[in-house]
Design a protein around this motif. Structure first.
Motif, PDB file in Angstrom:
ATOM      1  N   UNK A  98     -12.882  13.333 -12.694  1.00 10.29           N
ATOM      2  CA  UNK A  98     -11.521  12.772 -12.837  1.00 10.29           C
ATOM      3  C   UNK A  98     -11.166  12.628 -14.315  1.00 10.29           C
TER       4      UNK A  98
ATOM      5  N   UNK B 151     -10.635  15.986 -16.064  1.00  8.85           N
ATOM      6  CA  UNK B 151      -9.363  16.622 -15.679  1.00  8.85           C
ATOM      7  C   UNK B 151      -8.214  15.979 -16.430  1.00  8.85           C
TER       8      UNK B 151
ATOM      9  N   UNK C 170      -5.992  17.830 -19.252  1.00  5.68           N
ATOM     10  CA  UNK C 170      -4.557  17.898 -19.018  1.00  5.68           C
ATOM     11  C   UNK C 170      -3.799  17.312 -20.208  1.00  5.68           C
TER      12      UNK C 170
ATOM     13  N   UNK D 133      -9.342  22.704 -18.112  1.00  7.26           N
ATOM     14  CA  UNK D 133      -8.555  22.253 -16.963  1.00  7.26           C
ATOM     15  C   UNK D 133      -8.826  23.160 -15.752  1.00  7.26           C
ATOM     16  N   UNK D 134      -8.824  24.476 -16.004  1.00  4.88           N
ATOM     17  CA  UNK D 134      -9.104  25.435 -14.924  1.00  4.88           C
ATOM     18  C   UNK D 134     -10.470  25.181 -14.297  1.00  4.88           C
TER      19      UNK D 134
ATOM     20  N   UNK E 181     -10.477  21.703 -12.411  1.00  2.05           N
ATOM     21  CA  UNK E 181      -9.604  21.719 -11.239  1.00  2.05           C
ATOM     22  C   UNK E 181     -10.215  22.604 -10.147  1.00  2.05           C
TER      23      UNK E 181
ATOM     24  N   UNK F 101     -12.836  20.665  -8.446  1.00  2.00           N
ATOM     25  CA  UNK F 101     -12.259  19.715  -7.491  1.00  2.00           C
ATOM     26  C   UNK F 101     -11.831  20.444  -6.220  1.00  2.00           C
ATOM     27  N   UNK F 102     -11.223  21.631  -6.396  1.00  2.00           N
ATOM     28  CA  UNK F 102     -10.783  22.399  -5.231  1.00  2.00           C
ATOM     29  C   UNK F 102     -11.978  22.809  -4.374  1.00  2.00           C
TER      30      UNK F 102
END
Lengths: 184, 408
Positions: free
Chosen positions: A118, A121, A125, A133-134, A137, A140-141
């Motif tokens: 968290x 990210x 950001x 970020x990629x 993220x 997380x996905x």
């Protein structure tokens, strides 16, 4: 310019040092540096001292080397290869080793718990570090893929905010999809 | 009660602290099916799947990663969907043992009303299908089950002599259907005086935009030959002949400005080359031209759209390895660049392995085969004009019927 040092101050008033080239991995920092508003220390009120070293570690690896960080962000696929004018097999091999090495580094780098995820990210950001970020993220996905809605709510600590009537409706959707899911 | 454990809420940061741009970024990486299923996680996730901004974001990402390739084709009153990866992993090796499972019937939310209609898949774009039947056109998002019925313009025409095009214009951000109606002039000659366009998402009706002098290849064939078209650059492309000319050339219909344009064949084409049948396809994002001759099978790609100099032969295979397969070979999709091409012929689906120089047949139930296959990737794209409104529950039988079009 490689030796120019930049100082970053975390939200809890701790100062960290970073090379200017590394700092340029962040769009936000790059704009501050290029804008000439550099006044010794750059305050980062949204990034704590817990996470800033982790961010700096990423920037050190990727700063001043935007090309390779982009390739990694695209899953290691070098899409520009075919349009390079001089295609060199040796160069290609070296590139492959470099990409493999970076992937390994990323794997180790990304080994942390959800709280750090968290924070990272949010920091990526805020600082506009696209590669980071990629990476975060996507992680997380990947933690959501293939899970059930129940597992997701539990893992990510998401509370269902539906009214009781909506909840009834939603349970129907869930059951219906559970049926459909069984065939895939 | 299906709820997360609330006692964990004491943690410093929770999912809800994430700004929406990060949350959207994460969720846009999930497949459409998961997103629909995860509507029940919380309100925000539920609303996202109908949010036009998010829908586009998800579409763009899925257009980049190209996961979940499916083939859609109609057979009589059924429309079938084939998951290529699943099919390939099982069918090729087991030589037909699993063939029946590979076809999945698409749930048509409107089918109960029209049990005896024969469907044709006339178009596929961004997760939306355009299905045609005698009763009218149906636009359908099979993932969300949203659909829209478009009755035909109230004029006399023959479906057998009508060409449909369905596509999207990034310039105007509109989905449109073009309907090109031909009439017999004499026994072997057709002409077109009527072209109609329908813009999806508005309450408009079919608009007549005049006729066209181009005769699209296939319209003069009694057997209703499936129209091979290519969606590239916001336009649909067909092979066609001019009013008086017998030589073929690609033509485009731009969904933005609604104009027909003629494109050129590769410069290296000699006159005799143009007498062999040739067809268009979209392969790897390029407008591609392919031709099946006795000696070889070639594919050209227009690397720089609109530039005739940029036609490049990207693929050439000597015909002997193809001759075991009967009928015209139609490339559908590049599975692996320079290595594998998914093709269909009149007798089924095949994977052409360019490296090993061999062909794998995808074993499917033969009787289901009908060569008007379209490539399809799931999306959340909505057909309605009521963007952002509350999503209705996806029903098992009845889908959501968007605003119905009125006949002209």
């Amino acid at each position: 310019m490689s030796s120019t040092k930049i100082f970053l101050k975390s939200s809890d008033d701790k100062t960290f040092e970073i090379d200017e080239t590394a700092a340029r991995a962040s769009e936000t920092l790059k704009n501050i540096i290029d804008g000439g508003c550099l006044d010794g220390v750059i305050p980062l009120p949204n990034v704590s001292s817990n996470i800033l070293p982790k961010v700096i570690e990423y920037c050190k690896k990727h700063g001043g080397d935007n090309g390779s960080s982009k390739k990694i962000a695209n899953g290691g696929v070098d899409k520009d290869k075919e349009i390079l004018p001089d295609y060199d097999e040796e160069e290609d091999k070296r590139e492959k080793v470099r990409v493999d090495e970076l992937k390994k580094w990323e794997e180790e780098y990304m080994d942390f718990d959800q709280q750090v995820l968290y924070d990272l990210m949010l920091a990526a950001n805020y600082l506009h570090i696209k590669g980071l970020l990629d990476l975060t993220v996507e992680k997380a996905a990947s933690m959501i893929r293939g899970r059930t809605p129940d597992q997701i709510r539990e893992n990510f600590n998401i509370n269902s905010d539906f009214t009781p009537e909506e909840e009834e409706e939603m349970i129907l959707i869930e059951d219906e999809w559970d049926d459909e899911w069984a065939f895939d | 009660m299906k709820r997360g454990k609330q006692e964990q809420a004491s943690r410093e940061i929770t999912w809800f602290v994430l700004p929406s741009e990060i949350e959207d970024n994460i969720l846009s990486r999930l497949p459409v099916k998961s997103l629909l299923r995860f509507r029940c996680v919380c309100k925000h996730w539920c609303n996202l799947v109908t949010n036009p901004y998010f829908i586009k974001m998800q579409l763009n990402r899925s257009n980049q990663i190209k996961e979940g390739l499916k083939l859609v084709h109609a057979y009589g009153a059924e429309v079938y969907c084939i998951d290529v990866e699943a099919c390939r992993n099982q069918c090729v090796e087991t030589r037909g043992q699993m063939k029946i499972k590979m076809h999945k019937e698409l749930v048509l939310p409107f089918r109960d009303q029209f049990k005896n209609l024969f469907w044709e898949v006339s178009g596929s774009c961004n997760g939306l299908l355009c299905l045609s039947t005698y009763d009218g056109l149906y636009l359908l998002n099979p993932a969300t089950q949203e659909y829209k019925r478009l009755p035909y313009p109230k004029i006399r025409f023959s479906l057998k002599l009508t060409v449909f095009g369905f596509g999207y214009s990034p310039r105007t951000d509109e989905y449109k259907v073009v309907m090109i109606i031909y009439y017999y002039r004499s026994e072997h000659s057709v002409h077109c005086d009527d072209v109609y366009v329908y813009t999806v998402g508005t309450n408009s009706s079919w608009r007549s935009i005049g006729g066209t002098e181009y005769r699209i290849e296939g319209t003069e064939n009694w057997f209703h030959y499936p129209y091979h078209h290519a969606l590239v650059n916001g336009a649909i492309h067909w092979m066609a002949r001019g009013k008086l000319s017998f030589s073929m050339a690609p033509i485009s219909f731009d969904f933005g400005d609604e104009k027909f344009r003629k494109l050129s064949l590769p410069k290296s084409f000699r006159q005799e080359d143009t007498t062999h049948p040739m067809w268009l396809a979209e392969l790897d994002g390029f407008l591609s031209l392919y031709q099946c001759k006795v000696e070889n099978f070639n594919i050209w790609a227009m690397k720089d759209y609109g530039d005739v100099q940029s036609w490049t032969k990207v693929f050439s295979v000597a015909n002997p390895i193809l001759c075991s397969i009967w009928g015209l070979f139609k490339p559908l999709y590049i599975l692996k660049k320079d290595e594998e091409v998914l093709c269909e012929s009149d007798s089924g689906y095949f994977i052409l392995d360019l490296v090993k120089g061999k062909i794998c047949r995808l074993y499917l139930r033969d009787e289901l085969y009908n060569s008007s296959t379209k490539i399809y990737f799931e999306s959340l794209v909505s057909l309605g004009a009521d963007h952002g409104s509350k999503q209705e529950r996806r029903g098992k039988e009845g889908g959501k019927l968007a605003v119905e079009a009125t006949g002209d």
